[in-house]
Design a protein around this motif. Structure first.
Motif, PDB file in Angstrom:
ATOM      1  N   SER A  17       0.851  -1.118   0.016  1.00  0.00           N
ATOM      2  CA  SER A  17      -0.134  -0.016  -0.134  1.00  0.00           C
ATOM      3  C   SER A  17       0.790   1.408   0.114  1.00  0.00           C
ATOM      4  CB  SER A  17      -0.921  -0.067   1.262  1.00  0.00           C
ATOM      5  OG  SER A  17      -2.019  -0.794   1.289  1.00  0.00           O
ATOM      6  N   LEU A  18       0.369   2.241  -0.536  1.00  0.00           N
ATOM      7  CA  LEU A  18       1.207   3.446  -0.774  1.00  0.00           C
ATOM      8  C   LEU A  18       1.437   4.160   0.562  1.00  0.00           C
ATOM      9  CD1 LEU A  18      -0.511   5.175  -4.080  1.00  0.00           C
ATOM     10  CD2 LEU A  18       2.053   4.727  -3.627  1.00  0.00           C
ATOM     11  N   ASP A  19       0.341   4.063   1.362  1.00  0.00           N
ATOM     12  CA  ASP A  19       0.518   4.438   2.885  1.00  0.00           C
ATOM     13  C   ASP A  19       1.484   3.748   3.835  1.00  0.00           C
ATOM     14  OD1 ASP A  19      -1.350   2.435   3.210  1.00  0.00           O
ATOM     15  OD2 ASP A  19      -3.000   3.750   4.063  1.00  0.00           O
ATOM     16  N   SER A  20       1.775   2.629   3.343  1.00  0.00           N
ATOM     17  CA  SER A  20       3.005   1.609   4.262  1.00  0.00           C
ATOM     18  C   SER A  20       3.849   0.954   3.408  1.00  0.00           C
ATOM     19  CB  SER A  20       1.932   0.676   5.063  1.00  0.00           C
ATOM     20  OG  SER A  20       1.280  -0.322   4.201  1.00  0.00           O
ATOM     21  N   LEU A  21       4.552   1.658   2.506  1.00  0.00           N
ATOM     22  CA  LEU A  21       5.553   1.115   1.828  1.00  0.00           C
ATOM     23  C   LEU A  21       6.704   0.717   2.629  1.00  0.00           C
ATOM     24  CD1 LEU A  21       5.784   3.765  -1.162  1.00  0.00           C
ATOM     25  CD2 LEU A  21       4.744   1.599  -1.217  1.00  0.00           C
ATOM     26  N   PRO A  22       7.474  -0.586   2.129  1.00  0.00           N
ATOM     27  CA  PRO A  22       8.628  -1.137   3.062  1.00  0.00           C
ATOM     28  C   PRO A  22       9.796  -0.198   2.575  1.00  0.00           C
ATOM     29  CG  PRO A  22       8.299  -2.568   1.068  1.00  0.00           C
ATOM     30  CD  PRO A  22       6.881  -1.435   1.209  1.00  0.00           C
ATOM     31  N   ALA A  23      10.711  -0.403   3.298  1.00  0.00           N
ATOM     32  CA  ALA A  23      12.203   0.130   2.932  1.00  0.00           C
ATOM     33  C   ALA A  23      12.640  -0.281   1.589  1.00  0.00           C
ATOM     34  CB  ALA A  23      13.469  -0.456   3.971  1.00  0.00           C
ATOM     35  N   LYS A  24      13.651   0.604   1.169  1.00  0.00           N
ATOM     36  CA  LYS A  24      14.116   0.284  -0.325  1.00  0.00           C
ATOM     37  C   LYS A  24      13.076   0.425  -1.413  1.00  0.00           C
ATOM     38  CE  LYS A  24      16.247  -3.500   0.616  1.00  0.00           C
ATOM     39  NZ  LYS A  24      16.948  -4.867   0.639  1.00  0.00           N
ATOM     40  N   THR A  25      11.961   1.059  -1.178  1.00  0.00           N
ATOM     41  CA  THR A  25      11.084   1.205  -2.343  1.00  0.00           C
ATOM     42  C   THR A  25      11.026   2.744  -2.857  1.00  0.00           C
ATOM     43  OG1 THR A  25       9.510  -0.235  -1.065  1.00  0.00           O
ATOM     44  CG2 THR A  25       8.566   0.808  -2.719  1.00  0.00           C
ATOM     45  N   ALA A  26      11.023   2.631  -4.191  1.00  0.00           N
ATOM     46  CA  ALA A  26      11.461   4.136  -4.945  1.00  0.00           C
ATOM     47  C   ALA A  26       9.580   4.683  -4.751  1.00  0.00           C
ATOM     48  CB  ALA A  26      11.773   3.814  -6.282  1.00  0.00           C
ATOM     49  N   LEU A  27       9.730   6.090  -4.413  1.00  0.00           N
ATOM     50  CA  LEU A  27       8.592   6.746  -4.741  1.00  0.00           C
ATOM     51  C   LEU A  27       8.389   7.230  -6.203  1.00  0.00           C
ATOM     52  CD1 LEU A  27       8.929   9.255  -1.691  1.00  0.00           C
ATOM     53  CD2 LEU A  27       7.519   7.247  -1.901  1.00  0.00           C
ATOM     54  N   GLY A  28       7.369   7.226  -6.584  1.00  0.00           N
ATOM     55  CA  GLY A  28       7.060   7.571  -8.046  1.00  0.00           C
ATOM     56  C   GLY A  28       6.833   9.446  -8.236  1.00  0.00           C
ATOM     57  N   TYR A  29       7.552   9.799  -9.277  1.00  0.00           N
ATOM     58  CA  TYR A  29       7.863  11.080  -9.380  1.00  0.00           C
ATOM     59  C   TYR A  29       7.155  11.771 -10.715  1.00  0.00           C
ATOM     60  CZ  TYR A  29      10.590  11.378  -5.266  1.00  0.00           C
ATOM     61  OH  TYR A  29      10.889  11.304  -3.876  1.00  0.00           O
ATOM     62  N   ILE A  30       6.181  12.678 -10.615  1.00  0.00           N
ATOM     63  CA  ILE A  30       5.541  13.235 -11.703  1.00  0.00           C
ATOM     64  C   ILE A  30       6.484  14.876 -12.132  1.00  0.00           C
ATOM     65  CG2 ILE A  30       3.560  14.156 -12.622  1.00  0.00           C
ATOM     66  CD1 ILE A  30       2.037  12.416 -10.680  1.00  0.00           C
ATOM     67  N   ASP A  31       6.973  14.926 -12.960  1.00  0.00           N
ATOM     68  CA  ASP A  31       7.772  16.055 -13.416  1.00  0.00           C
ATOM     69  C   ASP A  31       6.894  16.860 -14.295  1.00  0.00           C
ATOM     70  OD1 ASP A  31      10.584  15.814 -12.269  1.00  0.00           O
ATOM     71  OD2 ASP A  31      10.618  13.902 -13.556  1.00  0.00           O
ATOM     72  N   LYS A  32       6.841  18.401 -13.603  1.00  0.00           N
ATOM     73  CA  LYS A  32       5.963  19.343 -14.299  1.00  0.00           C
ATOM     74  C   LYS A  32       6.752  20.262 -15.165  1.00  0.00           C
ATOM     75  CE  LYS A  32       3.076  19.521 -10.230  1.00  0.00           C
ATOM     76  NZ  LYS A  32       2.602  20.559  -9.348  1.00  0.00           N
ATOM     77  N   GLU A  33       6.202  20.804 -16.289  1.00  0.00           N
ATOM     78  CA  GLU A  33       6.973  21.440 -17.199  1.00  0.00           C
ATOM     79  C   GLU A  33       7.573  22.695 -16.640  1.00  0.00           C
ATOM     80  OE1 GLU A  33       4.330  22.588 -20.503  1.00  0.00           O
ATOM     81  OE2 GLU A  33       3.849  20.597 -20.936  1.00  0.00           O
ATOM     82  N   ASP A  34       7.292  23.314 -15.474  1.00  0.00           N
ATOM     83  CA  ASP A  34       7.910  24.387 -15.114  1.00  0.00           C
ATOM     84  C   ASP A  34       9.216  24.143 -14.200  1.00  0.00           C
ATOM     85  OD1 ASP A  34       6.901  23.610 -12.681  1.00  0.00           O
ATOM     86  OD2 ASP A  34       5.606  25.092 -12.224  1.00  0.00           O
ATOM     87  N   GLY A  35       9.403  22.623 -14.083  1.00  0.00           N
ATOM     88  CA  GLY A  35      10.734  22.181 -13.314  1.00  0.00           C
ATOM     89  C   GLY A  35      10.544  21.629 -12.153  1.00  0.00           C
ATOM     90  N   THR A  36       8.982  21.884 -11.396  1.00  0.00           N
ATOM     91  CA  THR A  36       8.750  21.430 -10.199  1.00  0.00           C
ATOM     92  C   THR A  36       8.233  19.978 -10.277  1.00  0.00           C
ATOM     93  OG1 THR A  36       6.363  22.362 -10.616  1.00  0.00           O
ATOM     94  CG2 THR A  36       8.004  23.756  -9.251  1.00  0.00           C
ATOM     95  N   TRP A  37       8.127  19.134  -9.104  1.00  0.00           N
ATOM     96  CA  TRP A  37       7.728  17.904  -9.197  1.00  0.00           C
ATOM     97  C   TRP A  37       6.948  17.403  -8.019  1.00  0.00           C
ATOM     98  CZ3 TRP A  37       9.406  15.640  -4.753  1.00  0.00           C
ATOM     99  CH2 TRP A  37      10.458  15.902  -4.244  1.00  0.00           C
ATOM    100  N   LYS A  38       6.170  16.292  -8.091  1.00  0.00           N
ATOM    101  CA  LYS A  38       5.325  16.202  -7.085  1.00  0.00           C
ATOM    102  C   LYS A  38       5.390  14.181  -6.953  1.00  0.00           C
ATOM    103  CE  LYS A  38       0.905  15.714  -9.415  1.00  0.00           C
ATOM    104  NZ  LYS A  38      -0.543  15.834  -9.277  1.00  0.00           N
TER     105      LYS A  38
END
Length: 341
Positions: free
Chosen positions: A202-223
């Motif tokens: 589950s996203l709310d209980s990820l174990p260690a050594k797990t990559a978070l997914g990143y959404i890059d925006k056009e203005d250079g910021t991300w979430k």
């Protein structure tokens, strides 16, 4: 591979830099590992680097697991590829054609409506505005998104990629076995393949050594993609694996540890032509032909903050696995490797 490893490393390193790749590149054949490397961050805020043992979400790469699970049940005689959806599940599908079969669900040719129709919706994130992603924990949670809609076309008429079809296949696995879908996959696929680092977390209980997914925006910021995908994966996507574990999956499948040789042949049959030239779909995997010969079996996955590509090349018995915690990159690296296999 024809190139010396040093040359290969240089070419890959240049491409990694050019596309700002974040993830793992793993290449292996029957002689052993040819290349493995990790790039980018699994957690950008804390500058935690990805490693070759980092777990990544693989989105629709998981349809492979669902197809293997269904094939195992067919081998046991619990269902057949000709079994009809109308005879297998008790859920209400008032508009569905009663002739839809397991084979058609596996090959994206069932014609049932999809909960994420790419013709009508551009952005997967849009789904979770009215249907909070934190409620999407079980396969049945997806049913209200498509079960009362009308058929898209007559069953068997054509290939049309469909996530809902694999949700339905997961529900069939649950009905036949009496256990939750994710438990079935972990017990009957991950365990025999020795995929010890992989799971449906589950996203709310990820174990260690797990990559978070990143959404890059056009203005250079991300979430992060924390609010952009279902909170827990299921039959159409969302498990987390390491590149090494996914390599073990291919090896176990090809070596007869998950299904018989006869069943593997059925999985790897180009049952239906897709919408691309020389591209076909079997059970849970794509195939590419050249001069009437299959040169590549592959799976892929895309979600907000996730991209994934993995392939088996029969001529050289090479396996490539490239998971990423960004929305692009794996396929460019895969094509680069293909030129040199």
């Amino acid at each position: 591979m024809k190139l010396k490893n040093v040359e290969l490393e240089t070419i890959l390193a240049n491409m990694v830099q050019e596309i700002d790749f974040s993830g793992v590149i793993h290449v292996e054949n029957d002689t052993g590992v040819i290349h493995t490397s990790a790039h980018g961050f699994s957690n950008r805020s804390d500058a935690i680097p990805n490693t070759t043992n980092t777990r990544f979400g693989i989105a629709s790469g998981c349809k492979f697991f669902t197809a293997i699970g269904i094939c195992q049940l067919v081998e046991r005689g619990s269902i057949s590829f000709h079994s009809k959806l109308s005879n297998l599940l008790d859920h209400s599908f008032p508009q569905f054609n009663e002739e839809v079969t397991v084979h058609q669900l596996l090959t994206h040719s069932s014609g049932i409506p999809d909960y994420f129709d790419e013709d009508e919706m551009d952005d997967f994130e849009e789904l979770w505005v009215k249907n909070p992603m934190y409620h999407m924990r079980e396969l049945e949670d997806f049913l209200p998104l498509f079960q009362n809609q009308q058929m898209k076309f007559t069953p068997g008429e054509k290939f049309y990629y469909n996530n809902a079809g694999y949700i339905v296949l997961g529900l069939i696995i649950e009905k036949v076995t009496g256990i939750p879908f994710t438990d079935y996959v972990e017990e009957h696929i991950f365990k025999p393949a020795q995929m010890e680092e992989s799971g449906y977390f589950s996203l709310d209980s990820l174990p260690a050594k797990t990559a978070l997914g990143y959404i890059d925006k056009e203005d250079g910021t991300w979430k992060t993609n924390s609010y952009s995908i279902p909170i827990k994966g299921g039959a159409d996507g969302g498990a987390y694996v390491t590149a090494g574990d996914f390599t073990k999956l291919w090896q176990s499948l090809l070596n007869g540890k998950l299904v018989s040789k006869e069943m593997l042949d059925k999985m790897m049959t180009p049952w239906i032509e897709t919408n691309n030239d020389n591209d076909y779909y079997g059970y849970g995997m794509w195939m590419e032909k050249a001069e009437d010969k299959i040169v590549k079996y592959h799976v892929m996955g895309y979600d907000p903050g996730v991209s994934f590509a993995s392939a088996y090349y029969p001529a050289t018995e090479t396996i490539v696995v490239i998971p990423s915690n960004k929305e692009h990159g794996p396929h460019k690296l895969m094509y680069l490797l293909e030129d040199r296999i």
